[in-house]
Motif scaffolding. Structure first.
Motif, mmCIF file in Angstrom:
data_model
loop_
_atom_site.group_PDB
_atom_site.id
_atom_site.type_symbol
_atom_site.label_atom_id
_atom_site.label_comp_id
_atom_site.label_asym_id
_atom_site.label_seq_id
_atom_site.Cartn_x
_atom_site.Cartn_y
_atom_site.Cartn_z
ATOM 1 N N LYS A 50 -20.499 74.326 -12.523
ATOM 2 C CA LYS A 50 -21.825 75.020 -12.565
ATOM 3 C C LYS A 50 -22.701 74.404 -11.442
ATOM 4 O O LYS A 50 -23.310 73.619 -11.613
ATOM 5 C CB LYS A 50 -22.131 75.347 -13.893
ATOM 6 N N ARG A 51 -23.003 75.499 -10.695
ATOM 7 C CA ARG A 51 -23.864 74.683 -9.681
ATOM 8 C C ARG A 51 -24.842 76.107 -8.879
ATOM 9 O O ARG A 51 -24.309 77.041 -9.035
ATOM 10 C CB ARG A 51 -23.129 74.186 -8.330
ATOM 11 N N SER A 52 -25.855 75.653 -8.458
ATOM 12 C CA SER A 52 -26.870 76.720 -7.789
ATOM 13 C C SER A 52 -26.439 76.905 -6.338
ATOM 14 O O SER A 52 -25.917 75.935 -5.662
ATOM 15 C CB SER A 52 -28.146 76.029 -7.985
ATOM 16 N N LEU A 53 -26.636 78.185 -6.007
ATOM 17 C CA LEU A 53 -26.515 78.491 -4.529
ATOM 18 C C LEU A 53 -27.725 78.495 -4.017
ATOM 19 O O LEU A 53 -28.900 78.871 -4.336
ATOM 20 C CB LEU A 53 -25.754 80.004 -4.796
ATOM 21 N N VAL A 54 -27.883 78.111 -2.651
ATOM 22 C CA VAL A 54 -28.926 78.210 -1.587
ATOM 23 C C VAL A 54 -29.020 79.387 -0.967
ATOM 24 O O VAL A 54 -27.999 79.678 -0.257
ATOM 25 C CB VAL A 54 -28.794 77.143 -0.690
ATOM 26 N N HIS A 55 -30.274 79.945 -1.529
ATOM 27 C CA HIS A 55 -30.579 81.283 -0.722
ATOM 28 C C HIS A 55 -31.529 81.250 0.363
ATOM 29 O O HIS A 55 -32.077 80.253 0.720
ATOM 30 C CB HIS A 55 -30.834 82.430 -1.781
ATOM 31 N N SER A 56 -31.491 82.528 1.258
ATOM 32 C CA SER A 56 -32.412 82.438 2.264
ATOM 33 C C SER A 56 -33.899 82.484 1.886
ATOM 34 O O SER A 56 -34.766 82.419 2.587
ATOM 35 C CB SER A 56 -32.202 83.579 3.265
ATOM 36 N N THR A 57 -34.388 82.871 0.687
ATOM 37 C CA THR A 57 -35.680 83.323 0.083
ATOM 38 C C THR A 57 -36.049 82.309 -1.005
ATOM 39 O O THR A 57 -34.878 82.065 -1.824
ATOM 40 C CB THR A 57 -35.912 84.532 0.114
ATOM 41 N N ILE A 58 -37.038 81.979 -1.264
ATOM 42 C CA ILE A 58 -37.542 81.441 -2.606
ATOM 43 C C ILE A 58 -37.335 82.145 -3.571
ATOM 44 O O ILE A 58 -36.973 81.610 -4.727
ATOM 45 C CB ILE A 58 -39.228 81.108 -2.419
ATOM 46 N N ARG A 59 -37.740 83.468 -3.615
ATOM 47 C CA ARG A 59 -37.395 84.489 -4.843
ATOM 48 C C ARG A 59 -36.110 84.286 -5.254
ATOM 49 O O ARG A 59 -35.743 84.284 -6.280
ATOM 50 C CB ARG A 59 -37.843 85.934 -4.485
ATOM 51 N N GLU A 60 -35.009 84.412 -4.240
ATOM 52 C CA GLU A 60 -33.692 84.315 -4.622
ATOM 53 C C GLU A 60 -33.349 83.204 -5.283
ATOM 54 O O GLU A 60 -32.497 83.032 -6.113
ATOM 55 C CB GLU A 60 -32.943 84.718 -3.458
ATOM 56 N N ASN A 61 -33.757 82.116 -4.693
ATOM 57 C CA ASN A 61 -33.555 80.667 -5.261
ATOM 58 C C ASN A 61 -34.052 80.536 -6.694
ATOM 59 O O ASN A 61 -33.324 79.865 -7.671
ATOM 60 C CB ASN A 61 -34.028 79.577 -4.576
ATOM 61 N N LEU A 62 -35.348 81.270 -7.050
ATOM 62 C CA LEU A 62 -35.698 81.081 -8.383
ATOM 63 C C LEU A 62 -34.933 82.013 -9.333
ATOM 64 O O LEU A 62 -35.167 81.815 -10.697
ATOM 65 C CB LEU A 62 -37.187 81.129 -8.223
ATOM 66 N N THR A 63 -34.539 83.243 -8.759
ATOM 67 C CA THR A 63 -34.110 84.320 -9.822
ATOM 68 C C THR A 63 -32.600 84.336 -9.949
ATOM 69 O O THR A 63 -32.481 85.006 -10.878
ATOM 70 C CB THR A 63 -34.663 85.586 -9.388
ATOM 71 N N SER A 64 -31.767 84.007 -9.124
ATOM 72 C CA SER A 64 -30.511 84.070 -8.867
ATOM 73 C C SER A 64 -29.899 83.259 -9.826
ATOM 74 O O SER A 64 -30.166 82.208 -10.148
ATOM 75 C CB SER A 64 -29.782 83.788 -7.724
ATOM 76 N N ASN A 65 -28.897 83.857 -10.620
ATOM 77 C CA ASN A 65 -27.837 82.825 -11.510
ATOM 78 C C ASN A 65 -27.153 81.822 -10.983
ATOM 79 O O ASN A 65 -26.759 81.987 -9.530
ATOM 80 C CB ASN A 65 -27.005 83.787 -12.369
ATOM 81 N N ASP A 66 -26.999 80.697 -11.404
ATOM 82 C CA ASP A 66 -25.918 79.587 -10.857
ATOM 83 C C ASP A 66 -24.689 80.122 -10.737
ATOM 84 O O ASP A 66 -24.482 81.244 -11.400
ATOM 85 C CB ASP A 66 -25.899 78.686 -11.912
ATOM 86 N N ALA A 67 -23.813 79.779 -10.169
ATOM 87 C CA ALA A 67 -22.369 80.112 -9.926
ATOM 88 C C ALA A 67 -21.516 79.099 -10.441
ATOM 89 O O ALA A 67 -21.831 77.930 -10.578
ATOM 90 C CB ALA A 67 -22.093 80.261 -8.253
ATOM 91 N N PHE A 68 -20.239 79.733 -11.076
ATOM 92 C CA PHE A 68 -19.185 78.665 -11.487
ATOM 93 C C PHE A 68 -18.135 78.560 -10.211
ATOM 94 O O PHE A 68 -17.258 79.549 -9.982
ATOM 95 C CB PHE A 68 -18.520 79.431 -12.594
ATOM 96 N N PHE A 69 -18.001 77.291 -9.807
ATOM 97 C CA PHE A 69 -17.066 77.242 -8.566
ATOM 98 C C PHE A 69 -15.836 76.650 -9.028
ATOM 99 O O PHE A 69 -15.701 75.569 -9.991
ATOM 100 C CB PHE A 69 -17.780 76.098 -7.824
ATOM 101 N N VAL A 70 -14.745 77.079 -9.021
ATOM 102 C CA VAL A 70 -13.255 77.113 -9.555
ATOM 103 C C VAL A 70 -12.278 76.407 -8.473
ATOM 104 O O VAL A 70 -12.311 76.969 -7.311
ATOM 105 C CB VAL A 70 -12.650 78.271 -10.034
ATOM 106 N N ASN A 71 -11.865 75.361 -8.588
ATOM 107 C CA ASN A 71 -11.015 74.897 -7.826
ATOM 108 C C ASN A 71 -9.427 74.736 -8.372
ATOM 109 O O ASN A 71 -9.376 74.368 -9.511
ATOM 110 C CB ASN A 71 -11.101 73.368 -7.359
ATOM 111 N N ASN A 72 -8.535 75.449 -7.973
ATOM 112 C CA ASN A 72 -7.159 75.609 -8.539
ATOM 113 C C ASN A 72 -6.123 75.230 -7.618
ATOM 114 O O ASN A 72 -6.117 75.563 -6.461
ATOM 115 C CB ASN A 72 -7.210 77.098 -9.014
#
Length: 218
Positions: free
Chosen positions: A170-192
């Motif tokens: 579970k990690r945060s994604l880096v977005h182009s705007t501060i608003r997106e960085n503050l409001t976007s949900n974290d992502a679940f990165f799957v390696n398989n």
């Protein structure tokens, strides 16, 4: 939310492309509309979605459970209502159904697009260590998800071989705007390491279960 009567069945592809790396991110619509939707992304391209249907959430009893759950969202596992979600490919075709029963830490059941039972996702506290098991239709354990650190890293073990074949982070994604960085949900990165459609479906179901068991309300 997705209307299950309008899901596409014709000209369906084999499913979501089997790839060794992808991530799921819950859409922000859940906070404003209460509908559960996840984007599935690989190499910056959306390859599928998990979307809540009306089927599991329209009853009066389930709506009451949703209200009760909303009062306890900051407590892990306090997610009482039932969920019915569809796993869709990038063109909106149905691949599988993921259904959560009503109740505390309730099981998830995964079905193929034809309604065949594929797996049960089950939470347990074996030896005081929370785990999530993937159990086959025959009742045998297939996979086991272990918590590695601070509820952000998970190891997926193949119960037949005893070896790790996948990780979820579970990690945060880096977005182009501060608003997106503050409001976007974290992502679940799957390696398989097991490039198989059924395995992919089960891993996606594990991510949904992890999110609902541990992170709902965050």
């Amino acid at each position: 939310m997705v209307d299950p009567t309008k899901l596409k069945y014709k000209k369906q592809k084999n499913g979501i492309p089997c790839t060794g790396e992808f991530y799921l991110q819950k859409d922000e619509s859940y906070k404003s509309k209460g509908s559960m939707t996840y984007s599935i992304v690989s190499k910056e391209k959306e390859i599928g979605r998990v979307a809540e249907t009306d089927k599991g959430s329209s009853s009066l009893g389930n709506n009451l459970l949703k209200i009760l759950s909303s009062l306890f969202l900051n407590i892990k596992g306090i997610n009482l209502e039932a969920f019915d979600l569809s796993l869709l490919d990038q063109d909106g075709y149905l691949i599988a159904s993921i259904r959560k029963k009503a109740g505390f830490f309730a099981d998830f059941n995964v079905y193929t697009k034809f309604g065949k039972h594929l797996a049960t996702i089950q939470y347990s506290t074996r030896k005081n260590s929370p785990t999530i098991s993937v159990i086959g239709p025959d009742g045998k354990d297939q996979f086991l998800a272990w918590i590695q650190s601070n509820l952000i890293d998970f190891s997926i073990e193949d119960k037949q071989t005893g070896e790790e074949f996948s990780t979820i982070q579970k990690r945060s994604l880096v977005h182009s705007t501060i608003r997106e960085n503050l409001t976007s949900n974290d992502a679940f990165f799957v390696n398989n390491n097991q490039l198989n459609q059924n395995v992919n479906t089960k891993l996606i179901s594990i991510v949904v279960a992890l999110d609902m068991y541990y992170y709902m309300g965050q």
